[in-house]
Design a protein around this motif. Structure first.
Motif, short mmCIF file in Angstrom:
data_model
loop_
_atom_site.label_atom_id
_atom_site.label_comp_id
_atom_site.label_asym_id
_atom_site.label_seq_id
_atom_site.Cartn_x
_atom_site.Cartn_y
_atom_site.Cartn_z
N GLY A 38 -8.41 0.94 -1.46
CA GLY A 38 -9.00 2.09 -0.79
C GLY A 38 -8.44 3.41 -1.27
N PRO A 39 -8.68 4.48 -0.50
CA PRO A 39 -8.27 5.83 -0.91
C PRO A 39 -6.80 6.12 -0.69
CG PRO A 39 -9.36 5.91 1.21
CD PRO A 39 -9.45 4.48 0.76
N MET B 186 3.64 4.59 3.37
CA MET B 186 2.96 3.34 3.68
C MET B 186 2.93 2.42 2.46
SD MET B 186 1.20 1.79 6.20
CE MET B 186 0.44 3.05 7.21
N LEU B 187 2.65 2.98 1.29
CA LEU B 187 2.63 2.19 0.07
C LEU B 187 4.03 1.68 -0.28
CD1 LEU B 187 0.20 4.32 -2.14
CD2 LEU B 187 -0.28 2.12 -1.06
N LEU B 188 5.04 2.53 -0.09
CA LEU B 188 6.41 2.10 -0.36
C LEU B 188 6.82 0.98 0.60
CD1 LEU B 188 9.11 2.54 -1.84
CD2 LEU B 188 9.70 4.23 -0.07
N LEU C 193 -8.89 2.56 7.96
CA LEU C 193 -8.67 1.49 8.92
C LEU C 193 -9.10 0.14 8.37
CD1 LEU C 193 -9.85 3.26 12.21
CD2 LEU C 193 -7.51 2.99 11.36
N ARG C 194 -10.15 0.13 7.58
CA ARG C 194 -10.64 -1.13 7.01
C ARG C 194 -9.60 -1.77 6.10
NH1 ARG C 194 -15.18 0.74 4.92
NH2 ARG C 194 -14.33 1.14 2.83
N VAL C 195 -9.02 -0.96 5.21
CA VAL C 195 -8.02 -1.48 4.28
C VAL C 195 -6.73 -1.85 5.00
CG1 VAL C 195 -6.57 -0.87 2.30
CG2 VAL C 195 -8.99 -0.29 2.30
N LEU C 196 -6.31 -1.03 5.94
CA LEU C 196 -5.09 -1.35 6.69
C LEU C 196 -5.25 -2.63 7.49
CD1 LEU C 196 -4.03 2.20 7.96
CD2 LEU C 196 -2.94 0.83 6.18
N THR C 197 -6.43 -2.86 8.03
CA THR C 197 -6.68 -4.09 8.78
C THR C 197 -6.65 -5.30 7.87
OG1 THR C 197 -8.03 -2.89 10.39
CG2 THR C 197 -8.28 -5.27 10.32
N ALA C 198 -7.29 -5.19 6.70
CA ALA C 198 -7.29 -6.31 5.75
C ALA C 198 -5.87 -6.61 5.28
CB ALA C 198 -8.19 -5.97 4.56
N PHE C 199 -5.09 -5.57 5.00
CA PHE C 199 -3.71 -5.78 4.58
C PHE C 199 -2.89 -6.43 5.68
CE2 PHE C 199 0.65 -3.93 4.63
CZ PHE C 199 1.15 -4.66 3.56
#
Length: 284
Positions: A269-270, A160-162, A93-99
């Protein structure tokens, strides 16, 4: 709840598809109406569309049960803090929020000055501007309808990455807009960006809703949205300031360049090491 957990991805996909469809039809109709009947008439029709939306919402008949309070009442500040801490400590959630926050700067930034750029620097009439903005949104419908399938075929983390790849670099085509054949460049770039945004929104929304403990879902959702959407006014002001000082073309170029770089955040992130996003947080 209106949907069971297994129905959440499909529900999010349908919501994203209808939202994107409005982006496709809205600008095109607005451009035509503004050119034929004037901007005031276009604004009046826009206001009437909100009344139609309210009427549709009133047709929802499902009655949700009021959740029972467990334990003593807690302060609002403490509950908000719990949501923010959960997001900050969770690696996904931390990385998705920052993105989301960073990409919104680029997305909203270029969208804030896009029409000015197309009219003043690309020298387009209102109707072609509306048609181009509508065409740029078409990818969002495809993305929303294909997000669930991509998640199953590729894995939710890989999809998600794509989606992030489509959200970023193709935006560099948008500043190349111009008359004639050059209209195809922002159309293609915008289509790919909207496709990536739609896929990412469906996957991220479904992940957040099923991954977060139910008792924290409201606080986590608000915390993520506060950080994601908090950059929107900043982006609009920043793009407007750059446009006022250096021109709309420069503002578009700066914002799309920023957007092109944001997918790298997801590699921190992971997420890059997984096929699928986890179904529940790890217990400490």
């Amino acid at each position: 709840m209106l949907l069971r957990p297994e129905q959440v991805p499909e529900g999010n996909a349908k919501l994203q598809a209808t939202q994107t469809a409005s982006y496709v039809l809205g600008p095109g109709l607005a451009g035509v109406v503004a050119q034929l009947a004037g901007a005031v008439t276009a604004l009046l029709l826009d206001a009437l569309s909100f009344l139609f939306s309210a009427a549709c919402l009133l047709r929802i008949r499902t009655v949700e049960r009021r959740p029972e309070r467990v334990g003593p009442a807690r302060s609002l500040r403490r509950e908000i803090g719990e949501g923010i801490r959960f997001v900050a400590r969770d690696p996904y959630l931390r990385v998705l929020t920052a993105f989301g926050a960073a990409s919104n700067v680029g997305l909203v930034g270029y969208q804030a000055v896009l029409v000015v750029f197309l009219v003043r620097e690309a020298r387009l009439a209102p109707a072609p501007v509306g048609a181009l903005v509508a065409a740029m949104s078409l990818g969002g419908i495809v993305g929303a309808l294909s997000a669930t399938l991509l998640g199953r075929r590729l894995g939710t983390a890989r999809a998600m990455l794509l989606a992030a790849v489509f959200t970023g670099p193709p935006a560099l085509l948008i500043p190349l807009a111009g008359p004639g054949g050059r209209l195809a460049l922002p159309a293609i770039g915008g289509m790919l960006v909207s496709l990536g945004v739609a896929v990412g929104n469906v996957l991220k929304g479904s992940f957040r809703q099923t991954y977060t403990p139910h008792q924290l879902l409201g606080r986590v959702t608000v915390s993520m949205h506060m950080l994601n959407y908090g950059t929107i006014p900043l982006a609009a002001v920043l793009a407007g300031a750059i446009g006022a000082a250096h021109g709309a073309g420069t503002a578009i170029a700066v914002m799309t360049a920023w957007l092109a770089l944001t997918p790298a955040i997801l590699l921190i992130g992971p997420l890059r090491r997984r096929r699928d996003l986890p179904v529940a947080p790890k217990r400490p």
